[in-house]
Design an enzyme around this catalytic site. Structure first.
Site, PDB file in Angstrom:
ATOM      1  CG  ASP A  56      -1.741   1.205   1.400  1.00 50.65           C
ATOM      2  OD1 ASP A  56      -1.788   1.769   2.509  1.00 50.65           O
ATOM      3  OD2 ASP A  56      -2.353   1.642   0.402  1.00 50.65           O
ATOM      4  CG  ASP A  64      -1.866   7.501   0.520  1.00 48.91           C
ATOM      5  OD1 ASP A  64      -2.847   7.166  -0.171  1.00 48.91           O
ATOM      6  OD2 ASP A  64      -1.050   8.364   0.175  1.00 48.91           O
TER       7      ASP A  64
END
Lengths: 178, 311
Positions: free
Chosen positions: B33, B35
């Protein structure tokens, strides 16, 4: 208050009113992401000290000609989802408004009839509060819908079934003396 | 030994020392991922660029899977570079914006290209990054390039993404299109909010989708994590083996559940949204659903993975 700049990062810097202790979500045709941002900020700042209240959960406001627009319930759901908490709902089918009426007018539920056109608000509230319920067919509900609930085995759906129905409230006139 | 996504519950063990080498050694690749994992706002997580560099030198693949629907993958490629990450190309990045466009292309155009009827238009609630991905997939947007006279093509899908210009009027417009039962309702991701760099939160696509679902009486098809469609896109392009791939994320309800759903072992990093206490609470819970939110492993930051790789 005007927002300082075009983006959410700017909006999150706008000063918050220190006196705010509740976010109230009602019908708002000017609802926007910016307002949703501010609502979320107040709820996060206040935690349990900031109330989240919704006027009602109606999905849809019917307009003439069978059209409709989104109801307050959509805006309440947006705020609840962002804040990950549940709103206190004032409107039907919750009983708060009935409690208001009772406290002002000394209503006896056993001798009171609730008249409405919507099963999941008017009739459900009436049934939950121990009133006799009367559905009128001049609004959003058809008899077929009622029959569907009546024939279901689901207790939640059973509580949407009114005690009586009329085609229109004008049909009540003959029962009233001169 | 930790299973890979199947069988019993994960046990949220800190990854360090010998455990690091045992877990990273056999891995062919890692899905990250973005952020809260690689960066927070405009700052790279310290050591994150070095980790990616070390992965490359070890011959392990690094791919990126993000629920953020604001940016096109071309913009994301520039962002990686700007924040100090070397060698990340747009084709390595799977954003919910891209994958929503691919999903709509499949459903509306049959996965091909220019079929005769054009597949209809898409009403997009979102910014220019999302709109660009939809156009790049060969789809037409409602409100763009419509004929001056005569009927416009029907709107065959409403796509809800991160839309900081969302309004009641757009909500009403979306509902109008959704009265046609043939019109799809698709959401880029379910995230209820996103963290801002100062600790505040901004509402996510999930909150806007809830409004559209309530108004229309429909349930949205959600492209992003924890649903598995983005993994299907990754497999189609790169053919990864789930049993040799690790999922690294910061959000239990999206990244870790996504890993579980795709059969990947999962690593929670603590530089983002979820706290270790939350993972432990899920582990202690009686609910079966909660168990799926427990990561196999955790680290304080992805920089902690570096010692697990060969020099």
């Amino acid at each position: 208050a005007a927002l300082p700049g075009p983006a959410p990062a700017d909006w999150a810097q706008a000063p918050l009113d220190p006196a705010v202790r509740a976010v109230l979500v009602g019908f708002d045709e000017h609802f926007s992401y910016a307002k949703l941002c501010q609502a979320l900020r107040y709820l996060l700042r206040g935690g349990s000290d900031c109330l989240l209240v919704g006027t009602n959960r109606d999905h849809r406001l019917p307009l003439e000609g069978g059209t409709g627009i989104p109801g307050t319930g959509c805006l309440v759901k947006a705020v609840e989802t962002a804040a990950q908490r549940e709103a206190f709902i004032v409107g039907k089918p919750n009983r708060y408004m009935f409690d208001c009426v009772v406290s002002e007018f000394h209503i006896d539920p056993a001798r009171t009839i609730m008249v409405g056109d919507r099963l999941d608000t008017d009739i459900l509230m009436g049934n939950s509060c121990g009133l006799t319920t009367l559905l009128t067919l001049t609004g959003v509900t058809t008899l077929d819908e009622v029959k569907g609930h009546q024939e279901s085995n689901c207790p939640a759906r059973q509580s949407l079934v009114p005690d009586y129905y009329v085609d229109s409230i004008a049909d009540l006139l003959p029962a009233l003396g001169d | 030994r930790e299973g890979c996504g199947g069988g019993g519950m994960a046990s949220c063990r800190r990854l360090s020392g010998a455990g690091l080498r045992e877990v990273l050694g056999p891995a062919q690749g890692l899905l990250f991922d973005c952020d809260g994992v690689l960066w927070a706002g405009e700052r790279a997580v310290p050591g994150a660029p070095e980790l990616l560099e070390r992965l490359r030198r070890s011959g392990k693949a690094a791919l990126f899977v993000s629920n953020n629907s604001r940016r096109s993958v071309a913009e994301l490629e520039r962002r990686f570079s700007r924040l100090g990450f070397r060698g990340v190309r747009a084709e390595h990045v799977f954003s919910s914006a891209l994958c929503s466009a691919l999903f709509l292309r499949q459903r509306l155009l049959g996965g091909g290209g220019d079929e005769g009827n054009g597949g209809g238009r898409v009403f997009v609630l979102g910014g220019e990054g999302l709109r660009g991905e939809v156009r790049d997939a060969g789809l037409r947007l409602a409100g763009e390039g419509e004929p001056a006279t005569g009927p416009a093509e029907p709107v065959r899908a409403v796509l809800v993404g991160y839309d900081d210009q969302f309004t009641f009027a757009k909500l009403a417009q979306a509902c109008g299109y959704l009265r046609d039962p043939q019109c799809l309702l698709v959401a880029t991701d379910p995230d209820p909010w996103h963290p801002l760099s100062d600790g505040q939160r901004t509402p996510g696509t999930g909150s806007l989708t809830a409004a559209v679902e309530t108004a229309s009486g429909r349930k949205a098809l959600v492209v992003g994590k924890p649903n598995t469609y983005m993994f299907d896109c990754i497999v189609e392009r790169f053919g990864v083996d789930p049993s040799r791939t690790l999922m690294v994320g910061d959000r239990l309800e999206t990244d870790i559940l996504f890993g579980k759903n795709c059969g990947l072992s999962t690593i929670l990093t603590l530089t983002g949204v979820s706290r270790l206490e939350e993972a432990q609470a899920y582990m202690a819970s009686d609910s079966a659903a909660a168990k799926d939110l427990v990561p196999n492993y955790y680290v304080d930051s992805i920089a902690d993975l570096i010692p697990g790789l060969d020099e």
